[in-house]
Design an enzyme around this catalytic site. Structure first.
Site, PDB file in Angstrom:
ATOM      1  CE  LYS A 179      -3.846  -2.207   0.042  1.00  0.00           C
ATOM      2  NZ  LYS A 179      -3.224  -3.414  -0.501  1.00  0.00           N
ATOM      3  CG  ASP A 180       1.078   5.563  -2.303  1.00  0.00           C
ATOM      4  OD1 ASP A 180       1.923   6.192  -1.644  1.00  0.00           O
ATOM      5  OD2 ASP A 180       0.877   5.744  -3.507  1.00  0.00           O
ATOM      6  NE  ARG A 181       6.971   7.995   3.593  1.00  0.00           N
ATOM      7  CZ  ARG A 181       8.161   8.592   3.585  1.00  0.00           C
ATOM      8  NH1 ARG A 181       9.010   8.334   2.607  1.00  0.00           N
ATOM      9  NH2 ARG A 181       8.484   9.436   4.539  1.00  0.00           N
TER      10      ARG A 181
END
Length: 362
Positions: A96-98
Site C-alpha cells: 500500500k502507498d506510503r
C-alpha cells in the site's frame, strides 16, 4: 481560487521518452478539471478487501493495521521487531502507498501462539485495529480488491460536465493503465531495465521490480493503441478475453451475441499482452497491434523473453465498481469506489481530469 502548479500528473511528451511521460490517449475526451490530491494523507484512503476470513485457529497472528504516511515494508519490520521474529516471518497480501491512510492485513508467524502485548506496538504512524489467528500465513495477492476514498481539492472545472463523465466511468469502466509508481522516480526503472538486459548486474529484489516495469511499459503501449482505436472495452478480431476478477483467459473464438452480452455486462474484458517468451495467444488485428508495439521496444521484449517470463494477459478494461461521489464544496470533490487487486486509482483519475499529487510534488 488558487491556481495549481504546472507539474501535473497528465503529460503530453513524446512516446519514446521515459514511461512516466508516455502519453495516455483520452478514452472519454479531454480532461475536465484541474485539481490537487493528497494535500494530507486522509485525502487518499485505501482499504483492502481480504480474499478470505481468518479461522481463529493456528499459529499465524493476523493483524488488521491502519497506517498513515508509512510504507508497507517499514510497518512489517516494526511488527517483526515487536514480535521478536525474523522479517520473513511477517507477510502481507499487497503493498500500500506510503502517502495515504491505508488499512491492510499482516500476518506474523508465532509458532507457540505467544505474542507480546499490543501496547508495545503503539506508534504515531500505525495502529492495530483487530487481531485474530489463522492456520497459514497470509499469502501475497490474497485480496478481492481495494476500496478507495479520494478527496480532490482546489478543483477547477464544470460541475455538470464532471458529473456526466463520472456517470460514463461508472457505466463503462476505464482503461486499465499501470500506474506511474510502477516505473519508479521519473520513469527510471525502464532505463535501469534496459541496462540490466544489456548485462548490468542487479540485486535480485531490484531485478524483479525492473522486469515488472518493462512488462508494464509494453502493456501500457498496447493499451494506448487500443484506446486510440476506441477498442479498449470492445472486441477486435483475434481477441483473447480475460474473465472478470480472475487471471483466466479464453479465445480467440468467433465473436457472437453471447460474448457481446458478457462483454457489455463486464463479465469478460478484452486482454492485452504481458510480454514474455513464447507465442502470443492473440490473432489477427489484436496480434498485429501487439507485435507492432513490441517491435518498437525490442530491448524490453527480448529481455523479458530471455528472463523466461511466460506470455500472459491482463484486462484492458478496469471496471470501477460502487462508484459514488459528492461535492463537499464548490472546489472539493470526494470519490469512493472499489477496484480489483493490482489496479490503480490513478487510472480512474486519468479518465476525469488533470491532478497534481501534492505528496509527490513536495
Amino acid at each position: 481560487m488558487s491556481s495549481l502548479p504546472a507539474a501535473l500528473c497528465r503529460v503530453t511528451t513524446m512516446p519514446d521518452q521515459t514511461p512516466a511521460s508516455t502519453p495516455r490517449p483520452d478514452a472519454f475526451g479531454p480532461p475536465l478539471f484541474r485539481a490537487a490530491i493528497r494535500s494530507v494523507p486522509e485525502d487518499f484512503i485505501v482499504e483492502e478487501i481480504p480474499g478470505f476470513a481468518p479461522d481463529g485457529q493456528g499459529e499465524h497472528l493476523f493483524l488488521w493495521v491502519e497506517k498513515r504516511g508509512a510504507n508497507t515494508f517499514w510497518v512489517a519490520q516494526q511488527l517483526a521487531r515487536w514480535a521478536g521474529v525474523a522479517d520473513h516471518a511477517v507477510s502481507w497480501a499487497g503493498i500500500k502507498d506510503r502517502h495515504a491512510l491505508t488499512r491492510q492485513m499482516f500476518s506474523v508467524h508465532l509458532p507457540k501462539r505467544v505474542r507480546p502485548e499490543l501496547e508495545g506496538l503503539e506508534h504515531p504512524d500505525f495502529r492495530v485495529l483487530e487481531e485474530t489467528w489463522h492456520g497459514r500465513k497470509l499469502p501475497r495477492g490474497a485480496l478481492r480488491g481495494n476500496r478507495f476514498e479520494l478527496i480532490l481539492r482546489q478543483l477547477e472545472g464544470d460541475r455538470a460536465a464532471i458529473d456526466a463523465r463520472l456517470e460514463q466511468v461508472a457505466a463503462r469502466g476505464v482503461p486499465n493503465w499501470f500506474g506511474e509508481q510502477r516505473f519508479g522516480r521519473d520513469g527510471g526503472n525502464i532505463a535501469a531495465a534496459r541496462a540490466m538486459f544489456a548485462g548490468r548486474r542487479m540485486p535480485r529484489e531490484k531485478r524483479s521490480i525492473l522486469l515488472s516495469a518493462a512488462r508494464s511499459e509494453i502493456f501500457n503501449r498496447i493499451l494506448a493503441e487500443r484506446v486510440r482505436l476506441d477498442a479498449w472495452d470492445r472486441a477486435l478480431p483475434g481477441e483473447v478475453f480475460v474473465l472478470d476478477g480472475s487471471n483466466s483467459v479464453f479465445g480467440p473464438e468467433p465473436f457472437d451475441a453471447t460474448l457481446a452480452a458478457r462483454l457489455d455486462a463486464h463479465d469478460i474484458h478484452p486482454g492485452g499482452a504481458l510480454w514474455g517468451e513464447g507465442e502470443l495467444r492473440s490473432q489477427d488485428q489484436v496480434r498485429a497491434i501487439e507485435e507492432a508495439v513490441a517491435a518498437q521496444l525490442p530491448e524490453l521484449a527480448a529481455g523479458l523473453a530471455a528472463a523466461r517470463l511466460k506470455q500472459e494477459r491482463r484486462a484492458l478494461r478496469l471496471p470501477v465498481r460502487e462508484l459514488r461521489w459528492q461535492w463537499l464544496a464548490a472546489d472539493v470533490l470526494q470519490l469512493a469506489f472499489m477496484l480489483p487487486p493490482g489496479c490503480y486509482a490513478t487510472a480512474v483519475l486519468d479518465a476525469l481530469g488533470t491532478v497534481e499529487d501534492m505528496a509527490r510534488a513536495s
